[in-house]
Design an enzyme around this catalytic site. Structure first.
Site, mmCIF file in Angstrom:
data_model
loop_
_atom_site.group_PDB
_atom_site.id
_atom_site.type_symbol
_atom_site.label_atom_id
_atom_site.label_comp_id
_atom_site.label_asym_id
_atom_site.label_seq_id
_atom_site.Cartn_x
_atom_site.Cartn_y
_atom_site.Cartn_z
ATOM 1 C CB CYS A 78 -0.935 0.001 1.206
ATOM 2 S SG CYS A 78 -1.952 1.482 1.308
ATOM 3 C CB CYS A 125 -7.095 -0.525 6.881
ATOM 4 S SG CYS A 125 -6.744 -0.687 5.113
#
Lengths: 358, 379
Positions: A104, A201
């Site tokens: 990410c 997340c």
């Protein structure tokens, strides 16, 4: 003209204080909250034309308003799915244990978001990471440990390229976590008391197996055999995606002694069981390395190497095996080196580089 | 601030606010109460409805006050479908309707109705031949918008009205993007139902209406008290109704004058955009389009980024029509008119009002020209 910086604002304390510190330093600050992944019901509401109702966005907006900086929500779902989630599922299906935060950072935050920031005329992208970016005497950029070793977040940043680092600011790395909270409270930031986020997340409950079941149902391998390293069958496991190297809990094997997952064999859908001692090795190989302080590894170097996020690190010597692979020989054996996780090398306080454990 | 997003909402006219104020202050009565204060409210309600009806060539009893365009559209779809389902279960609408129609149709599909979604040509217009071909013995309802909210295309409402009448099918038009932009007379147009939303024509938000021709059956969606002839329960929002009626009156009164001004501004803006930004593409149709709406693609850029750059300079516009923080699905309207993905990605919508000036538009052109050239450079 004032230098312009885009701050990636998650709605948490760290990125909020990052925005505040940069504003105080005189930068022209623009806050951006990335929409990368949401729970199903929220997506449904969004499809109906409404806006994101997640408190993250609301919190970031509140902070931006409080600081008097413009704030925007930008959608990065497509690139996040393509670069992070798809890789995450693919890795698990191949018996590896990925670290999605690394990808990410590399592809979503420091590529897609940085691109946007540059398009908006910003000179820098800033985040709330506990790390520092520094230019070394040799002219190269490297990530340096935050002053709080406890809250160090350099491990997941080792893949950043020189171009990316050149346009990066991490103002929070100059402070300790307690100091950041204190600054937030003193300034009256609306998120000063917000708890830190944990876990990945997009799998907030930490149940990766259930996530895979939902994402790629048809591809998840079914039950298979627990075996010893010599091939003796010990029982039936739930499917390789449920396991990681070094795991002891949830094996449901009555062996009369403590046993661990020592290997995962995706081709035969087997999970290898062994003793704790078998988990130790003094040689770990990683691939697709990225280096910061040096352009490439040409000769053996003594480093401190971490083989997972919360690993304290162990002294080792790294050397190139070929263009794409680096081997690390540790002074003392390390436990449960896990394919898919990163091995990150440090030269003192500086990240030297790293790669994906094979 | 330069406001070029009148398709999203408009600034209320000062006269509108002035008319509303007494009903937020001393004349706060409930229109259903029988004493003087209540009667005041009732009188204002009826006068407002009469005013709106008059502008459309309708009568007061044919106006149902709603909470806005979405409720009016939903009520038309559900109300007609449920009242006429004994006659048939086939509905015709277009691919470029507002979500308030499309989502209601999806719900009706789950309830067993069959929906035909008409295609549009590259100008964003449905064909009357297509409708004629799609009409079946069990077709009970046709709903086609008057004006498209993203690209401003005007639909052949009068022709559809004639056809629907001949075939005995109830015809609704969503005029949320059309009211105040075109002269609308329900008899001339031959529509049985028409929705409008106050805040799109300089009135307050949270209020709208549905015109329903006398004799048309309609099932209510919101039930309770006997307000609005039983078609829409709930205490009437009198200040908003009064404001809406005033806004409608002024908008229709100024329609011709405003349209001339808007046509000129649009012409000017278009010409300057073409001159300063080579490669920009107009997605709104040249003809059969309301003045004031421009849909402009800047291939090689992303609408999201352009909008931020405009906002940082105090300029308000929108990308397509969708909430820009929502899912960036490609616009269903731009997809339906056959725009290329590259164009859809970098498409902005500008909806002008008569208050805009040439100087403002020139400023916007400058900002856009700069942004587009830097975005393309960075590629």
């Amino acid at each position: 003209m004032r230098e312009k910086v885009v701050v990636g604002m998650s709605g948490g304390v760290d990125s909020s204080v990052a925005a505040m510190l940069l504003k105080e330093k005189g930068y022209e600050v623009i806050g951006i909250t990335m929409q990368i992944w949401q729970e199903e019901p929220v997506c449904k509401i969004e499809e109906n034309g409404g806006c994101c109702g997640l408190s993250a966005v609301e919190d970031a907006r509140k902070v931006a308003e409080y600081l008097g900086i413009p704030h925007y929500v930008l959608n990065f779902k497509e690139v996040f799915k393509r670069c992070v989630i798809d890789n995450f599922t693919e890795e698990y299906l191949h018996g590896r244990t990925p670290n999605p935060c690394i990808r990410c950072n590399r592809y979503v935050k420091w590529e897609a978001l940085l691109d946007r920031a540059r398009q908006l005329g910003a000179d820098y992208l800033a985040t709330g990471h506990y790390a520092r970016v520094e230019r070394l005497p040799n002219g190269r950029y490297a990530i340096r440990n935050s002053v709080t070793a406890k809250k160090d977040q350099t491990y997941a940043l080792y893949q950043l390229t020189q171009q990316q680092l050149k346009h990066t600011l991490m103002p929070v790395g100059e402070y300790r976590k307690e100091e950041i909270r204190e600054l937030a409270e003193k300034a009256g930031l609306p998120v000063a008391k917000k708890p830190d986020s944990q876990d990945i997340c997009f799998v907030p409950d930490g149940d990766y197996a259930a996530f895979l079941e939902k994402e790629v149902k048809d591809k998840v391998p079914g039950p298979g055999a627990y075996i010893t390293k010599d091939g003796h069958v010990l029982g039936t496991h739930k499917g390789i995606t449920h396991y990681t190297i070094g795991q002891r809990r949830g094996l449901e094997l009555a062996m009369g002694e403590r046993v661990f997952v020592t290997d995962i064999r995706p081709n035969t859908n087997e999970v290898v069981i062994g003793s704790n001692e078998e988990l130790f090795t003094n040689r770990v190989v990683c691939e697709e390395p990225n280096f910061m302080g040096i352009e490439a590894l040409t000769e053996p170097l003594e480093v401190l190497a971490k083989i997972r996020y919360n690993h304290a690190g162990e002294k080792g010597i790294i050397r190139p095996l070929d263009k794409n692979r680096v081997e690390c020989i540790f002074e003392k054996p390390v436990r449960a080196a896990t394919p898919g996780q990163a091995m990150v090398f440090y030269d003192g306080e500086y990240v030297l580089g790293g790669g994906t454990i094979v | 601030m330069i406001y070029l997003d009148n398709g999203a909402t408009t600034k209320p006219y000062p006269e509108v606010i002035e008319q509303m104020l007494p009903f937020l202050q001393q004349s706060f009565g409930n229109a259903s109460s029988s004493y003087g204060l209540g009667m005041q409210a009732k009188k204002a309600l009826n006068a407002s409805k009469r005013k709106i009806a008059g502008l459309l060539g309708a009568s007061m009893q044919e106006i149902i006050i709603t909470s806005g365009g979405t409720e009016a559209d939903n009520l038309a779809c559900y109300g007609i479908a449920r009242a006429y389902c004994h006659k048939g279960r086939h509905i015709i609408t277009s691919k470029i309707e507002h979500k308030a129609i499309l989502r209601a149709c999806e719900v009706l599909e789950k309830e067993g109705f069959e929906i035909t979604y008409l295609p549009v040509n590259e100008k964003g217009v449905v064909s009357i031949q297509d409708i004629e071909q799609e009409i079946r013995r069990d077709t009970i309802f046709i709903s086609v918008q008057t004006v498209n909210n993203e690209i401003g295309s005007i639909q052949p409402i009068q022709e559809i009205g004639r056809l629907a009448k001949k075939k005995g099918i109830v015809f609704h038009t969503d005029a949320v993007a059309g009211f105040g932009k075109l002269p609308l007379d329900v008899s001339k147009l031959g529509v049985d139902l028409l929705s409008a939303s106050s805040h799109k024509f300089h009135g307050p938000k949270g209020i709208g209406f549905l015109y329903v021709r006398e004799g048309i059956q309609l099932h209510p969606m919101i039930v309770g008290g006997n307000q609005e002839g039983g078609y829409r329960a709930g205490t009437e929002n009198i200040p908003a109704v009064v404001g809406m009626a005033k806004a409608a009156e002024l908008t229709v009164e100024r329609l011709q004058e405003n349209q001339i001004k808007l046509s000129w501004l649009k012409e000017y803006f278009g010409r300057r955009l073409k001159a300063k930004i080579p490669g920009c593409v107009f997605l709104h149709p040249v003809e059969s389009c309301v003045p004031g709406t421009l849909s402009v693609a800047f291939p090689g850029t992303e609408a999201e980024t352009l909008l931020i750059q405009l906002d940082l300079k105090g300029i308000c516009a929108s990308g397509g029509s969708a909430c820009t923080t929502g899912d960036r699905k490609p616009s269903h309207v731009l997809t339906a008119i056959g725009a290329r993905p590259e164009e859809i990605k970098g498409a902005l919508r500008f909806t002008l009002s008569e208050e805009n000036t040439e100087e403002e538009l020139e400023q916007v052109v400058q900002v856009l020209a700069e942004s587009v050239s830097t975005l393309k450079m960075k590629e």
